[in-house]
Design an enzyme around this catalytic site. Structure first.
Site, mmCIF file in Angstrom:
data_model
loop_
_atom_site.group_PDB
_atom_site.id
_atom_site.type_symbol
_atom_site.label_atom_id
_atom_site.label_comp_id
_atom_site.label_asym_id
_atom_site.label_seq_id
_atom_site.Cartn_x
_atom_site.Cartn_y
_atom_site.Cartn_z
ATOM 1 N N THR A 136 0.134 -55.691 2.196
ATOM 2 C CA THR A 136 1.830 -55.913 2.190
ATOM 3 C C THR A 136 2.489 -54.465 1.615
ATOM 4 O OG1 THR A 136 3.421 -56.896 0.545
ATOM 5 C CG2 THR A 136 1.187 -56.516 -0.289
ATOM 6 N N ASP A 137 3.871 -54.494 1.807
ATOM 7 C CA ASP A 137 4.437 -53.216 1.385
ATOM 8 C C ASP A 137 4.628 -53.266 -0.106
ATOM 9 O OD1 ASP A 137 6.234 -55.314 0.980
ATOM 10 O OD2 ASP A 137 8.105 -54.386 2.323
ATOM 11 N N GLU A 138 4.391 -54.469 -0.814
ATOM 12 C CA GLU A 138 4.568 -54.287 -2.341
ATOM 13 C C GLU A 138 3.554 -53.489 -3.053
ATOM 14 O OE1 GLU A 138 5.269 -58.381 -3.907
ATOM 15 O OE2 GLU A 138 6.386 -59.051 -2.067
ATOM 16 N N LYS A 184 8.486 -70.009 -0.243
ATOM 17 C CA LYS A 184 9.022 -68.838 0.080
ATOM 18 C C LYS A 184 10.535 -68.888 0.289
ATOM 19 C CE LYS A 184 4.780 -66.917 -0.023
ATOM 20 N NZ LYS A 184 3.796 -67.436 0.889
ATOM 21 N N TYR A 205 17.429 -65.951 -7.543
ATOM 22 C CA TYR A 205 16.853 -65.268 -8.899
ATOM 23 C C TYR A 205 18.202 -64.040 -9.309
ATOM 24 C CZ TYR A 205 12.388 -67.428 -7.633
ATOM 25 O OH TYR A 205 11.274 -68.248 -7.337
ATOM 26 N N TYR A 250 0.436 -60.177 -8.108
ATOM 27 C CA TYR A 250 -0.074 -60.190 -6.414
ATOM 28 C C TYR A 250 -0.328 -59.052 -5.849
ATOM 29 C CZ TYR A 250 0.994 -60.465 -1.425
ATOM 30 O OH TYR A 250 0.979 -60.202 -0.194
ATOM 31 N N ILE A 277 1.228 -66.538 8.644
ATOM 32 C CA ILE A 277 1.097 -65.314 9.554
ATOM 33 C C ILE A 277 -0.361 -65.472 10.388
ATOM 34 C CG2 ILE A 277 0.991 -62.803 9.927
ATOM 35 C CD1 ILE A 277 2.217 -62.699 6.978
ATOM 36 N N ALA A 301 -0.888 -55.909 -7.316
ATOM 37 C CA ALA A 301 -1.858 -55.233 -7.836
ATOM 38 C C ALA A 301 -3.050 -55.725 -7.287
ATOM 39 C CB ALA A 301 -1.942 -55.544 -9.429
ATOM 40 N N SER A 302 -3.304 -57.146 -6.911
ATOM 41 C CA SER A 302 -4.348 -57.579 -6.039
ATOM 42 C C SER A 302 -4.403 -57.092 -4.832
ATOM 43 C CB SER A 302 -4.475 -59.071 -6.333
ATOM 44 O OG SER A 302 -3.579 -59.698 -5.521
ATOM 45 N N LYS A 303 -3.530 -56.888 -4.157
ATOM 46 C CA LYS A 303 -3.586 -56.238 -2.766
ATOM 47 C C LYS A 303 -3.684 -55.031 -2.727
ATOM 48 C CE LYS A 303 -2.800 -58.343 0.583
ATOM 49 N NZ LYS A 303 -3.604 -59.253 1.697
HETATM 50 P P1 NAD Z 1 -0.332 -67.769 3.140
HETATM 51 O O1 NAD Z 1 -0.381 -68.265 2.060
HETATM 52 O O2 NAD Z 1 0.685 -68.645 4.346
HETATM 53 O O3 NAD Z 1 -1.722 -68.138 3.808
HETATM 54 C C1 NAD Z 1 -2.838 -67.668 3.484
HETATM 55 C C2 NAD Z 1 -4.160 -68.416 3.954
HETATM 56 O O4 NAD Z 1 -5.312 -68.040 3.585
HETATM 57 C C3 NAD Z 1 -3.995 -69.854 3.913
HETATM 58 O O5 NAD Z 1 -4.405 -70.652 5.198
HETATM 59 C C4 NAD Z 1 -5.330 -70.485 2.923
HETATM 60 O O6 NAD Z 1 -5.504 -71.565 2.996
HETATM 61 C C5 NAD Z 1 -5.996 -69.060 3.151
HETATM 62 N N1 NAD Z 1 -7.011 -68.999 2.016
HETATM 63 C C6 NAD Z 1 -6.553 -68.661 0.547
HETATM 64 N N2 NAD Z 1 -7.536 -68.438 -0.157
HETATM 65 C C7 NAD Z 1 -8.452 -68.300 0.640
HETATM 66 C C8 NAD Z 1 -9.925 -68.051 0.488
HETATM 67 N N3 NAD Z 1 -10.336 -67.994 -0.737
HETATM 68 N N4 NAD Z 1 -11.068 -68.092 1.457
HETATM 69 C C9 NAD Z 1 -10.473 -68.627 2.593
HETATM 70 N N5 NAD Z 1 -9.117 -68.728 3.017
HETATM 71 C C10 NAD Z 1 -8.265 -68.515 1.962
HETATM 72 O O7 NAD Z 1 -0.252 -66.365 3.603
HETATM 73 P P2 NAD Z 1 0.877 -65.433 4.506
HETATM 74 O O8 NAD Z 1 2.135 -65.375 4.027
HETATM 75 O O9 NAD Z 1 0.391 -65.994 5.893
HETATM 76 O O10 NAD Z 1 -0.091 -64.193 4.378
HETATM 77 C C11 NAD Z 1 -1.261 -63.874 4.966
HETATM 78 C C12 NAD Z 1 -1.668 -62.328 4.734
HETATM 79 O O11 NAD Z 1 -0.774 -61.514 5.080
HETATM 80 C C13 NAD Z 1 -1.921 -62.029 3.083
HETATM 81 O O12 NAD Z 1 -3.088 -61.387 2.931
HETATM 82 C C14 NAD Z 1 -0.750 -61.532 2.621
HETATM 83 O O13 NAD Z 1 -1.033 -60.589 1.670
HETATM 84 C C15 NAD Z 1 -0.193 -60.703 3.926
HETATM 85 N N6 NAD Z 1 1.137 -60.396 4.181
HETATM 86 C C16 NAD Z 1 1.993 -61.293 3.876
HETATM 87 C C17 NAD Z 1 3.501 -61.210 4.051
HETATM 88 C C18 NAD Z 1 4.463 -62.073 4.187
HETATM 89 O O14 NAD Z 1 5.539 -61.759 3.934
HETATM 90 N N7 NAD Z 1 4.167 -63.487 4.045
HETATM 91 C C19 NAD Z 1 4.039 -59.732 4.428
HETATM 92 C C20 NAD Z 1 2.918 -58.821 4.262
HETATM 93 C C21 NAD Z 1 1.684 -58.971 4.109
HETATM 94 O O1 DAU Z 2 7.222 -57.810 0.941
HETATM 95 C C1 DAU Z 2 5.933 -58.555 1.378
HETATM 96 C C2 DAU Z 2 5.664 -59.644 0.565
HETATM 97 O O2 DAU Z 2 6.834 -60.537 0.932
HETATM 98 C C3 DAU Z 2 4.604 -60.394 0.995
HETATM 99 O O3 DAU Z 2 3.364 -59.746 0.618
HETATM 100 C C4 DAU Z 2 4.397 -61.644 0.053
HETATM 101 O O4 DAU Z 2 3.099 -62.431 0.580
HETATM 102 C C5 DAU Z 2 5.486 -62.393 0.491
HETATM 103 O O5 DAU Z 2 5.419 -63.680 -0.408
HETATM 104 C C6 DAU Z 2 6.632 -61.835 0.321
HETATM 105 O O6 DAU Z 2 7.008 -61.744 -1.151
HETATM 106 P P1 DAU Z 2 8.616 -61.812 -2.029
HETATM 107 O O7 DAU Z 2 8.363 -62.132 -3.239
HETATM 108 O O8 DAU Z 2 9.553 -60.743 -1.361
HETATM 109 O O9 DAU Z 2 8.990 -63.212 -0.994
HETATM 110 P P2 DAU Z 2 9.767 -64.484 -1.315
HETATM 111 O O10 DAU Z 2 10.162 -65.449 -0.141
HETATM 112 O O11 DAU Z 2 9.053 -65.124 -2.494
HETATM 113 O O12 DAU Z 2 10.963 -63.908 -2.318
HETATM 114 C C7 DAU Z 2 12.083 -63.051 -1.517
HETATM 115 C C8 DAU Z 2 13.034 -62.721 -2.483
HETATM 116 O O13 DAU Z 2 13.899 -63.778 -2.788
HETATM 117 C C9 DAU Z 2 12.529 -62.044 -3.772
HETATM 118 O O14 DAU Z 2 13.609 -60.922 -3.992
HETATM 119 C C10 DAU Z 2 12.727 -63.120 -4.834
HETATM 120 C C11 DAU Z 2 14.034 -63.912 -4.191
HETATM 121 N N1 DAU Z 2 13.932 -65.648 -4.353
HETATM 122 C C12 DAU Z 2 12.565 -66.216 -4.010
HETATM 123 C C13 DAU Z 2 12.687 -67.514 -4.059
HETATM 124 C C14 DAU Z 2 11.291 -68.170 -3.643
HETATM 125 C C15 DAU Z 2 14.910 -66.146 -4.896
HETATM 126 O O15 DAU Z 2 15.905 -65.566 -5.131
HETATM 127 N N2 DAU Z 2 14.819 -67.504 -5.026
HETATM 128 C C16 DAU Z 2 13.875 -68.252 -4.682
HETATM 129 O O16 DAU Z 2 13.730 -69.491 -4.825
#
Ligand code: NAD
Ligand code: DAU
Length: 353
Positions: free
Chosen positions: A134-136, A198, A216, A159, A16, A161-163
């Protein structure tokens, strides 16, 4: 030229973050954007190769857990805003290794809050600390209902809980120290540059390479999917127009059961790869469920829509096609990732499934 604003974006080399950095660098040529990223397994500067030489962009390699590094950085640059995305982001990894999530997501966020507070203590005018969450944090829904900004926190994975912990700390710094904060809690993002641990990029890659598609449990869990550029646009809106101290939920209003989504991707890719309709679906493999797997997430995003006028722009069919096309056209991006550390993790997680 002196920039009108200096913005620190953390985690800008990730999924993102890279879209947020690109949007800000292109849309605000009079800002200077500093991208602070530790380049963990999830950080990839190739995600930003198109803008790496822009005069209003600087990459800074550093870790938000390194207090000394942060204090030197904030001593040398006067930031007007911080947009904090750096995090450990994958739920399955948080089950395997919770400690890393506490360090980066909680302690790293506190370090960043302290650095901003210290720099801004004499002048809060126009400053902003924006935490991307995150919505989680709200836990899991049954078949009905939506998360609103007033839903009680009920995080259920290390995850989430940390957010949740970092959200609470950001709010605490607002109430206790007057730090001008905003928080957004967003649903599942998808699009280019997402690390293939993901669901969506993993399934695209496995369909393409004829590997098993790990679903899953029974695949009945529901996620609300939002195209990543729509999330970046929402972040732009909230950063500039959100009210200090407020939280906004961001979602796609686009719920899918995992199994329906995987089947939909199979059918799109059968056509794109010239396979017989139904061929890719044969790769679906039901595997052991994720521990503590949240059943359903669904966001009510009426606050950001009504107050700030943001709404998702892309319809899911278009977004999914665009995403699949991007991964098919960027095979080398995927190959480089899969040949490194990720491959070892992938093997460990999925070899026996
Ligand atoms: P990502 O894992 O793709 O990217 C995380 C980035 O943070 C990476 O570039 C990594 O190198 C950097 N990073 C990690 N630890 C670090 C540290 N200690 N110091 C400096 N940089 C560090 O994650 P993403 O999916 O792009 O998510 C970005 C943010 O958005 C996160 O805070 C996540 O909780 C939040 N978020 C993600 C989603 C989603 O669906 N992916 C949804 C809602 C919120
Ligand atoms: O809701 C926002 C969150 O969405 C973000 O905060 C997280 O950073 C992001 O990783 C994402 O979390 P999820 O756990 O929902 O995403 P993931 O892509 O890991 O999984 C999506 C769904 O698919 C979830 O119900 C688990 C399932 N899954 C995932 C994987 C990787 C499978 O069934 N098989 C898989 O191999």
């Amino acid at each position: 030229m002196n920039p009108s604003k200096k913005i620190l974006i953390t985690g800008g080399a990730g999924f993102i973050g890279s879209h947020v950095v690109r949007l800000f660098v292109n849309k605000y040529p009079n800002y200077h954007i500093y991208n602070l990223d530790a380049l963990t397994y999830a950080g990839n500067l190739e995600n930003l190769s198109d803008i790496q030489d822009y005069p209003n962009y600087t990459f800074l390699k550093g870790n938000i857990c390194d207090v000394l590094f942060l204090s030197k950085l904030f001593d040398t640059a006067e930031f007007d805003g911080v947009i904090h995305l750096a995090a450990e982001s994958h739920v399955d990894r948080s089950i395997a290794n919770p400690g890393a999530f506490i360090e980066t997501n909680i302690l790293g966020t506190v370090n960043l809050l302290n650095a901003a507070r210290n720099q801004w203590k004499n002048n809060l005018e126009g400053k902003r600390f924006y935490h991307i969450s995150t919505d989680e944090v709200y836990g899991s829904l049954g078949n009905e209902g939506y998360f609103t900004e007033t839903t009680a926190y009920d995080p259920r994975s290390p995850y989430s809980a940390s957010k949740a912990g970092s959200d609470h700390l950001v709010r605490a710094y607002h109430h206790t120290f007057n730090l001008p904060v905003v928080i957004t809690n967003c649903s599942n993002n998808y699009g280019p540059n997402q690390f293939p641990e993901k669901l969506i990029p993993l399934i695209i890659n496995n369909i393409k390479t004829n590997k098993a598609l790990p679903v899953y449990g029974q695949g009945l869990n529901v996620r609300d999917w939002l195209y990543v550029e729509d999330h970046a646009a929402a972040i732009d809106t909230v950063f500039h127009n959100g009210t200090v101290g407020q939280t906004y939920n961001i979602g796609g209003n686009n719920e899918w059961k995992n199994i329906d989504l995987v089947k939909k991707m199979c059918s799109i890719m059968d056509v794109k790869l010239g396979r017989q309709i139904g061929e890719s679906e044969k790769l679906i493999s039901y595997v052991t469920d994720r521990a503590g797997h949240d059943l359903r997430y669904a966001i009510d995003s009426s606050k950001i829509q009504n107050e700030l006028g943001w709404r998702p722009s892309l319809d899911f069919e278009q977004g999914l096609e665009k995403t699949i096309d991007w991964y098919l056209a960027n095979e080398s991006w995927m190959q480089k990732i899969l040949s490194g550390e990720y491959e070892r993790y992938y093997d460990q997680m999925y070899r026996n499934r």
